[in-house]
Design a protein around this motif. Structure first.
Motif, PDB file in Angstrom:
ATOM      1  N   GLU A 172       0.977  -1.504   0.015  1.00  0.00           N
ATOM      2  CA  GLU A 172       0.398   0.326   0.244  1.00  0.00           C
ATOM      3  C   GLU A 172       1.027   1.199   0.156  1.00  0.00           C
ATOM      4  O   GLU A 172       0.573   2.196  -1.131  1.00  0.00           O
ATOM      5  CB  GLU A 172      -1.689  -0.081   1.330  1.00  0.00           C
ATOM      6  N   ASP A 173       1.845   1.296   0.643  1.00  0.00           N
ATOM      7  CA  ASP A 173       2.600   2.318   1.465  1.00  0.00           C
ATOM      8  C   ASP A 173       4.078   2.858  -0.059  1.00  0.00           C
ATOM      9  O   ASP A 173       3.649   3.534  -1.103  1.00  0.00           O
ATOM     10  CB  ASP A 173       3.652   1.981   2.040  1.00  0.00           C
ATOM     11  N   SER A 174       4.068   1.885  -0.386  1.00  0.00           N
ATOM     12  CA  SER A 174       5.634   1.956  -2.339  1.00  0.00           C
ATOM     13  C   SER A 174       4.555   1.758  -3.091  1.00  0.00           C
ATOM     14  O   SER A 174       4.938   2.667  -4.168  1.00  0.00           O
ATOM     15  CB  SER A 174       6.039  -0.005  -1.701  1.00  0.00           C
ATOM     16  N   GLY A 175       3.429   1.473  -3.183  1.00  0.00           N
ATOM     17  CA  GLY A 175       2.730   1.506  -4.298  1.00  0.00           C
ATOM     18  C   GLY A 175       1.803   3.577  -4.832  1.00  0.00           C
ATOM     19  O   GLY A 175       1.765   3.931  -5.405  1.00  0.00           O
ATOM     20  N   ARG A 176       1.925   3.694  -3.322  1.00  0.00           N
ATOM     21  CA  ARG A 176       1.738   5.212  -3.868  1.00  0.00           C
ATOM     22  C   ARG A 176       2.670   6.096  -3.315  1.00  0.00           C
ATOM     23  O   ARG A 176       2.652   7.164  -4.158  1.00  0.00           O
ATOM     24  CB  ARG A 176       0.391   4.943  -1.974  1.00  0.00           C
ATOM     25  N   ARG A 177       3.330   5.804  -2.827  1.00  0.00           N
ATOM     26  CA  ARG A 177       5.113   6.679  -3.875  1.00  0.00           C
ATOM     27  C   ARG A 177       5.282   6.377  -5.355  1.00  0.00           C
ATOM     28  O   ARG A 177       5.801   7.108  -5.688  1.00  0.00           O
ATOM     29  CB  ARG A 177       6.201   6.178  -2.420  1.00  0.00           C
ATOM     30  N   ARG A 178       5.261   5.100  -5.439  1.00  0.00           N
ATOM     31  CA  ARG A 178       5.646   5.184  -7.017  1.00  0.00           C
ATOM     32  C   ARG A 178       4.760   6.316  -7.735  1.00  0.00           C
ATOM     33  O   ARG A 178       5.376   5.792  -8.655  1.00  0.00           O
ATOM     34  CB  ARG A 178       5.404   3.349  -7.366  1.00  0.00           C
ATOM     35  N   LEU A 179       3.956   6.631  -7.722  1.00  0.00           N
ATOM     36  CA  LEU A 179       3.392   8.082  -8.759  1.00  0.00           C
ATOM     37  C   LEU A 179       4.154   8.915  -8.214  1.00  0.00           C
ATOM     38  O   LEU A 179       4.541   9.366  -9.512  1.00  0.00           O
ATOM     39  CB  LEU A 179       2.343   7.697  -8.296  1.00  0.00           C
ATOM     40  N   HIS A 180       4.800   9.401  -7.285  1.00  0.00           N
ATOM     41  CA  HIS A 180       5.179  10.671  -7.686  1.00  0.00           C
ATOM     42  C   HIS A 180       7.192  10.500  -7.575  1.00  0.00           C
ATOM     43  O   HIS A 180       7.806  11.207  -8.659  1.00  0.00           O
ATOM     44  CB  HIS A 180       5.555  10.740  -5.878  1.00  0.00           C
ATOM     45  N   LEU A 181       7.623   9.333  -7.879  1.00  0.00           N
ATOM     46  CA  LEU A 181       8.330   9.062  -7.858  1.00  0.00           C
ATOM     47  C   LEU A 181       8.489   8.509  -9.542  1.00  0.00           C
ATOM     48  O   LEU A 181       9.653   8.785 -10.665  1.00  0.00           O
ATOM     49  CB  LEU A 181       9.186   7.337  -7.729  1.00  0.00           C
ATOM     50  N   VAL A 182       7.424   7.709 -10.350  1.00  0.00           N
ATOM     51  CA  VAL A 182       7.727   8.074 -11.742  1.00  0.00           C
ATOM     52  C   VAL A 182       7.159   9.803 -12.216  1.00  0.00           C
ATOM     53  O   VAL A 182       7.586   9.510 -13.491  1.00  0.00           O
ATOM     54  CB  VAL A 182       6.439   6.794 -12.331  1.00  0.00           C
TER      55      VAL A 182
END
Length: 308
Positions: A172-182
């Motif tokens: 849940e956490d890393s999936g939400r962080r990935r949007l900003h990283l991409v």
């Protein structure tokens, strides 16, 4: 150890080529019959209090790369090719597509220029998203001698191998962080209403006859089954989900996947309900591997798709 469940052994054995009596022509053999399911061993997480940690760097002598115990389970894995209705990406969490690539050598430097756009197109077509961004890929190969499956990272410069641990690429956490990283743009990320992360898995070594990929029906997975685990890289820390075993998990694979096919499966969805969100998966060894079967080689691509 794996076995074909409740089926005559002859259905699982490789079929020897035969020629008509007295014929000097080409060899003939009976058509290979598909079996509805096999029993395969996958590596779950054994329940414990400590947070699981996986080191993706060399840890030195005497230091384990994984600081948790595994719960190896033999489970029935159905051949999804024989399902009454094909699985759906937003329900069971996965779909198989006939999707030939123009790329012939997946070790070629043209991979990003040729294959990445193909994956974006496929991911958007499968999910119904309007745009996509490939941000990662990984090439894997089953090891010589086919030793017991691990997480697939041996260290010491070895190539990634098939991963036999039940996991989901994002939490849940890393999936939400990935949007900003991409997107790398706070305003653009804030404007996104819904997005998903999918994994696109393909054989790059011909028909898979030894160690296919199994996926767990997302509708059979409860949030409580999933456990956040740290992935410790040389310069960063990531997070994935491992999974405890649950009797209700329903596993599937696609028999004899070939290079023209792509398995697309959901690894995260920002929509909290009404759709698949996490699709745990793991490699497993088939019960009867032909002696001449090549070592499985595969590529997996991760793509973030946005629904505008």
């Amino acid at each position: 150890m794996t076995s074909v469940g409740s089926l005559p052994a002859t259905l699982a054995d490789p079929l020897a080529a035969t020629s008509p009596r007295g014929s000097q022509g080409p060899a003939f053999k009976p058509s290979r019959r598909r079996v509805p399911f096999v029993r395969g061993t996958v590596g779950y997480l054994k329940p414990a209090d400590a947070r699981p940690v996986i080191h993706l760097v060399d840890t030195g002598p005497g230091v384990p790369r994984e600081d948790f115990e595994h719960d190896l389970r033999e489970v029935p894995i159905v051949d999804a090719r024989l399902a009454p209705a094909p699985p759906r990406i937003h329900h069971e969490g996965f779909e198989l597509w006939d999707a030939p690539s123009r790329l012939r050598n997946f070790h070629d430097e043209a991979l990003q220029a040729v294959y990445y756009p193909e994956c974006v197109e496929l991911a958007c077509l499968v999910t119904g998203a309007s745009r996509g961004f490939v941000f990662d890929h990984l090439l894997r190969q089953r090891e010589e001698g086919r030793p017991p499956l691990t997480f697939g990272r041996g260290g010491a410069g070895s190539a990634p191998a098939a991963a036999g641990r039940v996991h989901n690429d994002y939490s849940e956490d890393s999936g939400r962080r990935r949007l900003h990283l991409v997107l790398n743009d706070p305003e653009a990320a804030a404007a996104v209403r819904r997005y998903s992360i999918v994994n696109i898995w393909r054989s790059i070594g011909g028909v898979v006859r030894d160690t296919p990929l199994a996926v767990c029906d997302a509708t059979s997975v409860n949030v409580g089954d999933l456990v956040p685990a740290e992935l410790r890289y040389p310069r960063r820390v990531g997070e994935i989900y491992l999974s405890h075993h649950a009797p209700g998990h329903r596993w599937a694979y696609f028999s004899e996947m070939d290079t023209h096919e792509a398995l697309v499966f959901k690894q995260f969805d920002s929509q909290a309900s009404g759709t698949s969100r996490f699709t745990p998966h793991a490699a497993f060894d088939l019960p009867h591997i032909p002696s001449d079967a090549p070592l499985r080689r595969s590529i997996e691509v991760r793509c973030l798709v946005v629904y505008d």
